[in-house]
Structures are given as structure tokens and as C-alpha cells.
Motif scaffolding. Sequence first.
Motif, short mmCIF file in Angstrom:
data_model
loop_
_atom_site.label_atom_id
_atom_site.label_comp_id
_atom_site.label_asym_id
_atom_site.label_seq_id
_atom_site.Cartn_x
_atom_site.Cartn_y
_atom_site.Cartn_z
N VAL A 96 1.00 -1.14 0.08
CA VAL A 96 -0.03 -0.07 -0.12
C VAL A 96 0.84 1.32 -0.16
N SER A 97 0.98 1.88 -1.11
CA SER A 97 1.95 2.93 -1.16
C SER A 97 3.13 2.48 -1.09
N SER A 98 4.06 2.73 -0.28
CA SER A 98 5.49 2.41 -0.04
C SER A 98 5.55 1.27 1.18
N ALA A 99 4.31 1.13 1.84
CA ALA A 99 4.16 0.19 3.10
C ALA A 99 3.95 -1.35 2.43
N ARG A 100 4.26 -2.16 3.24
CA ARG A 100 4.05 -3.64 3.04
C ARG A 100 3.34 -4.12 4.21
N LEU A 101 2.32 -4.85 3.80
CA LEU A 101 1.33 -5.58 4.97
C LEU A 101 1.50 -6.96 4.74
N ARG A 102 1.54 -7.67 5.79
CA ARG A 102 1.70 -9.29 5.81
C ARG A 102 0.60 -9.92 6.89
N LEU A 103 0.06 -10.93 6.48
CA LEU A 103 -0.84 -11.72 7.44
C LEU A 103 -0.64 -13.26 7.07
N ALA A 104 -0.33 -13.90 8.16
CA ALA A 104 -0.15 -15.58 7.84
C ALA A 104 -0.78 -16.13 8.94
N GLY A 105 -1.08 -17.39 8.66
CA GLY A 105 -1.95 -18.30 9.53
C GLY A 105 -1.13 -19.68 9.30
N GLU A 106 -1.02 -20.37 10.41
CA GLU A 106 -0.92 -21.87 10.25
C GLU A 106 -1.55 -22.67 11.45
N TYR A 107 -1.90 -23.91 10.78
CA TYR A 107 -2.76 -24.89 11.50
C TYR A 107 -1.70 -26.25 11.56
N VAL A 108 -1.52 -26.84 12.82
CA VAL A 108 -0.78 -27.81 13.24
C VAL A 108 -1.62 -28.93 13.81
N GLY A 109 -1.89 -30.07 13.31
CA GLY A 109 -2.37 -31.11 14.02
C GLY A 109 -2.02 -31.82 15.10
N SER A 110 -2.74 -32.67 15.83
CA SER A 110 -2.27 -33.27 17.07
C SER A 110 -0.89 -34.02 16.65
N ARG A 111 -0.14 -34.15 17.56
CA ARG A 111 1.23 -35.05 17.45
C ARG A 111 1.38 -35.91 18.82
N PHE A 112 1.60 -37.15 18.31
CA PHE A 112 2.04 -38.19 19.52
C PHE A 112 3.35 -37.98 20.30
#
Length: 695
Positions: free
Chosen positions: A615-631
Motif C-alpha cells: 500500500v503506497s510504499s508500505a508492506r502489510l503481511r498476514l499469515a496463519g498456520e494450523y498444526v494437527g495433533s502429535r504423539f
Amino acid sequence: MIRLPGLATGLSCPPRGLFARRLFSGRASGLSFAFILALATFPVLPAWCGDLPGESREIAPEPTPEADAPAGAVPGDEGFSDWLPLEDDSGLTVTGERLPAQSAERVSRDRILDSGAGTLAELLEAETGLSVSGYGGRGTAGSLSAGGFSGARVGVTINGVPLNSPLTGGFDPGDVDPESLDSVEILGPGAGSGGLAGGSVALSLAGPVDGGFRLSASAENLAYLSAKFPDPAFASPLDSQTLRFSAERGYAADESETGGSGWRVGGFAGQSMNRFPWTDGNGAERLRESAPVGEAGMNASLFLRLSPWTDLSAVALARGAERTVAGPVDSPASGGEQRDWRTVESLTVDSARLGSDAFVGGLSLGHTSYRLLWQDGTGMSRNDSDTLSASARLGWYPSREISFALGADARGDAVRSDHAGKRTGGSGTLEAKAEWRPAASFVATPSLGIAGDGSSVVPVPSLALAWAWGSGSSAGVSAWRTYRFPSLNDLWWSGDPTAEGNPDLLPEDGWGGGARFRRREARWDGSLEARGTWYRNAVQWSVDNSVWSPENLGEAFVFDAGASLGWEPAKGTRLSGRYEWLFTRVVTGDLDWGDGKYLPYSPVHRARFGISREVSSARLRLAGEYVGSRFTGILNASALSPYFTLDAGAFIPLGAGFSADMGLRNAFGESYELLEGYPMPGTSLSLKLEWRLEP
């Protein structure tokens, strides 16, 4: 505390200098042909390595946690090297070294800086398919995982120098500051990855860029919040601070081809109290403490263009840290005190002409030293190691249809440990590879490596086939063998009356194969990938008459499949997503296929998405992560809960060379663990102010 793994690992991954990335690029050089050929026939020397997840017992100094999840390529990686034929200035038709049949990705310096990552662990998790397990908080120990394989089964180098510990085989990502890097390259199992089942990670220190003098300095603060979004309160507003600086002078315009030099120096210093909130099983918010960290480091790079065909680079880095390792949350005592130092030096000659345009090559020499002092209730222990490494490559292009490469890697280790004693050893690898291109849309790459550690010799063959059609479709299949030699701790552990190493251990052994498809259009790209590995003779520690010792008992099947998609709906906007499915079966000891046991800390499901917007000279970021169950163990008796985290950030130029980068991690305060008993931080807020002087 060293974790004695139930299925254990490590390896000396073949060093990869600048020349290795140019091996099939068609450039030339003036390094002595006879010298390269002599080094390419280096004798095979001894080696040590180390770590697959499994049942473990904590008995000593260095935290090396089992890793938690699989790997895969991140969508929208503009650095992926196509294999399609290219014409260069010499008139030769050559191909890229990476094939679609082989999982490969590259994170450029621009992506490193845009990510806002304050640690290498944050960078790898945000920008690659790798996973990082840790004890929680900045600067605490961590371990890498790729495709279900963790620790020492993932090789790591920096400018060609192997970083995996000769004692444990593992690598702690806290040893490297991400902003000192020029790139991160990840190569899946198969040719070029050193034979490791988890593949390899090649880190490159940042060097000077063309165009004059540059100077930068930054200050960052990280704060932890004590209440869930959207009603936060600061639990530790000044928890972590990091200061960085760098200065560089690049090649002048008239020096870039005929000669000249460039240099870069940088450094950082930081401290973290790691006082962060977490939510226990009863829903009560508690404060995690007792894990302060202080660290500092320096790095330097010098690049000389000796001729239009020959480059020489020298790099060095040093890092030291002092940290308290918190024990599990159900233990009131601290895990211990750790002080460690690491130095790395390397010298590389990158040669793009050996007498004629048909020959290219290069040579890399490196050294790394590491010292670890560990103190807990049982006393003080000391572990010192030095590693010397050498790598040579020779490429020959007799025609447009076929090319050959010969490579040699050697590594020697000297260790003085209170637990493994005084030991010397090493490893060596010889590899021959060919590329056959009967048509512009097809390439076949067979290779054969021979690896040895002084007592064992392992042939490491691989084969990759790749083809393309239409305007943007490519596919490939590949097959490979994997191996790893036992670590020094596996072989010689003697510092505890309840544990003893086994000098008769055999190398671990595995066979794998995979397939990959990729489609690119003007505004989107997508890929499908699958690979499977059968692994046997894994080193597993078990108890007999109250004494723990390792044996070649571990056997497992790992199948990793993933799909990725990247889309640019408009200029400056990027959307990406990736889903991974990991199927594992442990058939160790009395367990068979019908028992249905999964590898520990390996989630079946994992998904990521990312959105970036200018946006103009700015940079925006959004990230999501799902990790399942682990033994948490081979018997799958207990499991960690699945979790979802959401991160956001913004880079905002302020004018006069100043900029601000703000980051919000785990925005909803998700309570989760990567290792049982070690909660990860809740919501954190970072603010970095930076000043740059550009030419």
C-alpha cells in the motif's frame, strides 16, 4: 540436557559454496584444472552424525529437542530454479541444477528482510516448509524438521561449512542471525542433499551488493501480552531487545566484470528475559519464567573478482550466548545453565573457465569450532569440537545434450567431551552426476555417490527425470537412497553410569522416491508433490539392566504429500496457501504395521496461508498456520493438542532513511506446545526501527 533419541541421527552434509550453485550455469573460470581434479579425488575419510524423533531420556548437556512436523515448498517462491534450457554468452545450452523432480526452494535476501523475522527459527517457519521445535521463547534451543525427519537427519551448512554437531549431529537455528544472511536454500532428499532423509539447508552470508557504500543500524523490542486479543495487557513490555548494524562496500560499476573487491561487516547483540504468559490445562493463565538469554555475534565477508572468470570469497562469523534453560512446567527447578560459542570461517574460489568454456569448477575450504559449557544439578560438563571441511567440484559440458559433474567432499572432526572423551573422525563423499537432454523439454539426471566414515562405505545412487510441456507445466519423478552415520554420542557416550555408547553401530539406511508437478501462469502458480521413504537401522536408545545404550533397531515408513497455490490478483498483492499430509508408521522392535503407530511429534495435517499487500510504499503481511495433533512417544500413549496461530506485520517507511517494522505473533494467544511440558509463548508484539544510508 542431551536428549538420547529413540530413533537417533546426524550427518556431515556435503559443503555447498558459491561454485556449487553455478555448477550447471555455464559460467567459466581460471582455477587450475589439475588442482581441482586432485581435490575431486580426495580420499574418503571417516565421519560422524546424529536424530529421528522417538522415545527419549534426558541425561546430559545440550538441548536438542525432537522436531515436530514435515516440510514442503512454500507457494510463490520466486527463487525456485527452473530446469528448462537456457542460452548463455558462451553459446552453451545448459540447465539449472535443481529439477522439479527434487523438492527445492530458495528464500532471497529481499524475502528475509520483508519477513520481519527476528530469529532464524521464525524465518524458516514463516518462509519455508521446514518446522522448528523448541523449548519456548527467543534464543532458546531448537531443532529442525523436514518431511517427518528431524535433528541430524537435516543437514545445515553456511557458505559451504557444515554446522551439524559432530557430537549429536543436530543444529540449533539460534546459532545464526537471520539478517546476516543473503539467502536460504532448501533441497529435499536425493542428489545434492548429502544423502540425508530430511534433505539439506544451505545458508549464505550476505555479501556486498553492486553500487557503492551502504550503512544500516536497527533496534528491536519484543513485548509479551498477558491477555488474549482483543483486550491485551503487557506482561513483559521490555522482554527482548536486539541491536544490529552492518556496513558494506560493493563493486563499482567498472569493476563488476574485470576485477575489484567488495566487503561487508555486520553484528548484533541481544537479550531476552523470556517472561511470557501461557494457559494451562485448566484454562488458567500463568507466567513462564527462568529462561533468560544473552547473545552477541559478528560476521564479515570479502569478495574479490580476480578476473572475468574467477571469484574469490572469504567469510567469517562468531557468536556467543549465555542462557538459562527452563525445565518442564511441572518442575520447579531450572533445567540448567548453558554457555556456548561458535566460530565459522570459509574460503571459496568460484571458477567459471578451466582452460575452455567446456569446463567449470570450484573449491571451498572451511572451519568451524564450537564450545558448550553446561551446568545443572549433577555438575559442570564441557564439550569442544573443531571441524575442517573441503569441497571441490568439476563440471564438463562436451555438448548441448549432455554434461557431467564430479564432486568430492571431506570433513574431519576433533572432539574433546566430558561425555564422549577425546575423539577424532570424519567423513568423505565422492559423487559423479550426469545430465542428459535429448530434447529441450526433457532431462534425465542420474548420479552415484560413495560415502564413508572410516569403518563403513555406503553407495548413494539417485535418479531424477523431468519434463515440460505447454507454456508453464513441468513434472518430474525421482528415486534416491538415504543414510546417516552414528553420532559420536551414539558411539562413545561414557559420561553417565546409566548410559553407554555402542561403537558397533551400523549406518542408518533408507530408500525413497517422489513425484512433483508444477503449473505457472501469469498471475498464479501451483504445485503438487509427494514422496515416500522406507527407513531402517535407525539408532534407538533402549534400556537393559538399568543401562541405556543405542542399537540399530528403528524402522519406519514416511509418506509426505503436499499441495501449494500462489495467486497475484493485482500488482503488489500476493496470496499463498499450502496443505501437507504426513503418514508415518513405526515398525520398531515388537511394533509392526498393524499396530498403527505414528512417529512422535509428526502431525498428520498441517496447513498454512499467507497474504501480502503493498500500500503506497508500505508492506502489510498476514499469515496463519494450523498444526494437527502429535504423539509424544513411539507407543503413542499421549498426544499434544492441535493449534492454530495467526501472525500479522507491517513495514512502514518513515523518510530520511528511517523505517519501522511492526509484528504481531500468535495474535489470538493460542496455548500450544512443540515439546511436551514446554509451552510456547502467547501473543507478542515487536517493533523494529531501522536507519539505512544508501548510495
